[in-house]
Design an enzyme around this catalytic site. Structure first.
Site, PDB file in Angstrom:
ATOM      1  N   HIS A 185    -144.311  38.697-103.415  1.00 50.17           N
ATOM      2  CA  HIS A 185    -143.331  37.469-103.522  1.00 50.17           C
ATOM      3  C   HIS A 185    -142.016  38.137-103.259  1.00 50.17           C
ATOM      4  O   HIS A 185    -140.902  37.462-103.128  1.00 50.17           O
ATOM      5  CB  HIS A 185    -143.398  36.715-104.613  1.00 50.17           C
ATOM      6  CG  HIS A 185    -144.658  35.901-104.497  1.00 50.17           C
ATOM      7  ND1 HIS A 185    -144.939  34.400-104.340  1.00 50.17           N
ATOM      8  CD2 HIS A 185    -146.070  36.193-104.842  1.00 50.17           C
ATOM      9  CE1 HIS A 185    -145.953  34.058-104.333  1.00 50.17           C
ATOM     10  NE2 HIS A 185    -146.714  35.226-104.527  1.00 50.17           N
ATOM     11  N   ASP A 393    -133.084  39.001-101.973  1.00 55.56           N
ATOM     12  CA  ASP A 393    -134.357  38.278-102.558  1.00 55.56           C
ATOM     13  C   ASP A 393    -135.175  38.315-101.831  1.00 55.56           C
ATOM     14  O   ASP A 393    -134.970  38.031-100.292  1.00 55.56           O
ATOM     15  CB  ASP A 393    -133.464  36.764-102.444  1.00 55.56           C
ATOM     16  CG  ASP A 393    -133.941  35.956-103.853  1.00 55.56           C
ATOM     17  OD1 ASP A 393    -135.175  35.993-104.110  1.00 55.56           O
ATOM     18  OD2 ASP A 393    -133.025  35.220-104.537  1.00 55.56           O
TER      19      ASP A 393
HETATM   20  O1  F6P Z   1    -141.652  36.436-107.593  1.00 58.96           O
HETATM   21  C1  F6P Z   1    -140.688  36.425-108.649  1.00 58.96           C
HETATM   22  C2  F6P Z   1    -141.297  35.829-110.012  1.00 58.96           C
HETATM   23  O2  F6P Z   1    -142.488  36.681-110.293  1.00 58.96           O
HETATM   24  C3  F6P Z   1    -141.558  34.385-109.574  1.00 58.96           C
HETATM   25  O3  F6P Z   1    -142.957  34.225-109.399  1.00 58.96           O
HETATM   26  C4  F6P Z   1    -141.352  33.690-110.684  1.00 58.96           C
HETATM   27  O4  F6P Z   1    -140.984  32.438-110.805  1.00 58.96           O
HETATM   28  C5  F6P Z   1    -140.172  34.609-111.253  1.00 58.96           C
HETATM   29  O5  F6P Z   1    -140.169  35.897-110.684  1.00 58.96           O
HETATM   30  C6  F6P Z   1    -139.943  34.666-112.692  1.00 58.96           C
HETATM   31  O6  F6P Z   1    -140.853  35.531-113.424  1.00 58.96           O
HETATM   32  P1  F6P Z   1    -141.196  35.865-114.955  1.00 58.96           P
HETATM   33  O7  F6P Z   1    -142.656  35.672-114.472  1.00 58.96           O
HETATM   34  O8  F6P Z   1    -140.673  37.227-115.143  1.00 58.96           O
HETATM   35  O9  F6P Z   1    -140.514  34.865-115.507  1.00 58.96           O
END
Ligand code: F6P
Length: 508
Positions: A185, A393
């Site tokens: 992602h 990003d």
């Molecule tokens: O892809 C980045 C990400 O892992 C997203 O899936 C998620 O919304 C965001 O970062 C927040 O991450 P965490 O699980 O560390 O709160």
């Protein structure tokens, strides 16, 4: 070994299921989808926060599925954390807790203190620790051992994100021979940058045990391929394939999408609700500029404040005529760089307001708690300018949501970093380099003064780029490519290729 609850056992041999293969939308004839991610959005945690969770649920509800990952619970003293299961709407949920040490070292230390900044090309923020790296690998091995007992012979496996880079190889080592897809992602960095962290070649080799690896942009895919060639002796195969250890790994670009029409309706409805009404009333005629982010070093929040400062220095006419509402929702607060950013943001936003504020006006409202998705949608519709200016990003769905939220008759203007994956699709936004403070200030002026005709023209082009794409279609495309990759890679899925074709046709 984990004992399987009855509902999760998959007794039918692969061949038996496939001989009954008929229509693509019949759950009984489709390979079950097993999604593995660090966080699992459990059904009892309330409404789905984002389109992605809805899309993956949608895919799994249709074909049968299981979602496996961390429960979100840290067990302070636990040394072994059993798998817990739940069932909802045709989907099984299986989760495991992390021990305090695992959470500290696998999640905070290595995933977010090393891989996150590394893959975002922000090497100055890396805090490498050899034990963190070891525990990251150990947790992946444990997750593989936990989930392999729940995987049936005909399941498709879809692993998500940077927390789980070595999981595909760990699954193979645990005896799993099913098709494995992986989607990253976040961005992928160049070989020169990747080299900053020890033993990354080993993690990449783990990832290369997948049949399909998906990325948000062509650039991320190209960076990954270069790293695989340079560090893992991979060779380029035909099309988007890599040849590794006699196997073929398919690479692909799958930009994550939002449900634009649904978000537009939510924004229109919430613009009339109390939080948005109160926000508008509080502005007393000033134009709303909006930023909605997690408090994260990649989001360019300090650069955004610097841009606003430059705007007010060079064009004081904007004093009292605009307000930036910046939501910077606290996130990953145990990680040092996030704590340091919070302190720096408090200082810079305080200085800005002290330097430029008036008794009855402040240029910046900075809040560190998140707002719910519906309220955010309403705020977006009230804003004349959306600031989405990360330093780097993977995609940035807020940019797409801001576009979807606008009133077509009187749309706001999106200022978008050219370093966000979304800039590939949303090139009718005002694209900026967030490091260029003057350019940031100029883009704000351009947005604040843009005539209705240009706002409409740009918005139509932006909305056109997202309106007919959905997260569900994104998921279907990925699964279709996984089936195709597994077939071409010499896997045993030739009999379900019908489903692949059907999914490609339906994915739109
Ligand atoms: O892809 C980045 C990400 O892992 C997203 O899936 C998620 O919304 C965001 O970062 C927040 O991450 P965490 O699980 O560390 O709160």
């Amino acid at each position: 070994m984990t004992r399987l609850p009855k509902s999760m056992r998959r007794e039918a041999p692969f061949g038996a299921e496939v001989t009954e293969l008929h229509p693509a939308h019949n759950r009984a004839t489709m390979n079950r989808l097993v999604v593995i991610s660090n966080r699992v959005p459990l059904p009892d945690q309330g409404p789905r926060a984002g389109g992605l969770a809805v899309a993956l649920d949608g895919l799994m509800e249709k074909r049968g599925g299981m979602w496996f990952g961390w429960s979100g619970i840290v067990s302070p003293n636990a040394t072994s954390t059993p798998v817990k299961v739940a069932h909802h709407d045709g989907v099984d949920y299986a989760t495991t807790d992390l021990t305090a040490e695992e959470h500290d070292r696998y999640y905070n230390g290595f995933s977010n203190g090393v891989l996150w900044p590394l893959l975002h090309s922000m090497t100055d923020l890396i805090q490498y620790d050899r034990t963190d790296a070891q525990i990251y690998r150990d947790v992946n091995l444990r997750l593989a051992a936990d989930v392999q007992a729940l995987i049936g012979p005909d399941d498709l496996i879809w692993v998500h994100d940077y927390h789980l880079l070595p999981l595909p190889a760990a699954l193979r080592a645990a005896g799993v021979s099913n098709p494995i897809g992986f989607f990253l992602h976040i961005p992928f960095c160049t070989p020169e940058t990747l080299d900053a962290v020890p033993d990354m070649a080993e993690l990449l080799r783990g990832l290369l045990a997948s049949d399909l690896i998906g990325f948000q942009t062509e650039g991320d895919m190209a960076n990954f391929a270069n790293c695989a060639v340079q560090f893992c002796d991979a060779a380029r195969g035909p099309g988007n394939t890599l040849l590794v250890d006699g196997r073929r790994v398919l690479l692909g670009v799958f930009p994550v999408e939002i449900e634009a029409r649904e978000f537009a309706a939510m924004a229109a409805a919430n613009a009339r609700k109390l939080p948005a009404v109160r926000l508008r009333q509080s502005l007393t005629g000033q134009t709303l500029v909006l930023g909605l982010d997690r408090l994260d070093p990649t989001k360019g929040l300090l650069q955004r404040i610097a841009g606003l400062r430059r705007l007010l220095e060079t064009e004081p006419v904007w004093k009292r005529r605009m307000t930036l509402l910046q939501v910077a929702a606290i996130s990953r607060k145990e990680v040092g760089s996030y704590r340091a950013l919070r302190a720096a943001l408090d200082r810079e936003s305080g200085n800005l307001n002290a330097d430029f504020g008036e008794p009855d006006w402040l240029p910046l409202r900075m809040i560190s708690h998140g707002v719910d998705r519906a309220t955010a949608a309403g705020f977006m519709r009230c804003a004349r300018v959306g600031l989405v200016t990360p330093l780097r990003d993977g995609m940035n769905l807020v940019a797409k949501e801001f576009v979807a939220a606008q009133n077509p008759a009187d749309p706001g203007v999106l200022i978008l970093s050219r370093f966000a994956g979304a800039a590939q699709q949303l090139d009718a936004a005002l694209l900026v380099n967030p490091h260029d403070t003057d350019a940031m200030a100029e883009a704000m002026t351009q947005a604040l003064t843009m005539k209705l005709a240009e706002r409409r023209e740009r918005w139509q082009s932006l909305y056109g780029a997202i309106e007919n794409r959905t997260p569900l279609a994104w998921g279907r495309m990925f699964v279709a490519a996984l089936l195709r990759g597994a077939v071409r890679g010499g896997g045993r899925l030739e009999l379900v290729e019908n489903e692949d074709h059907q999914a490609m046709a339906n994915a739109g």
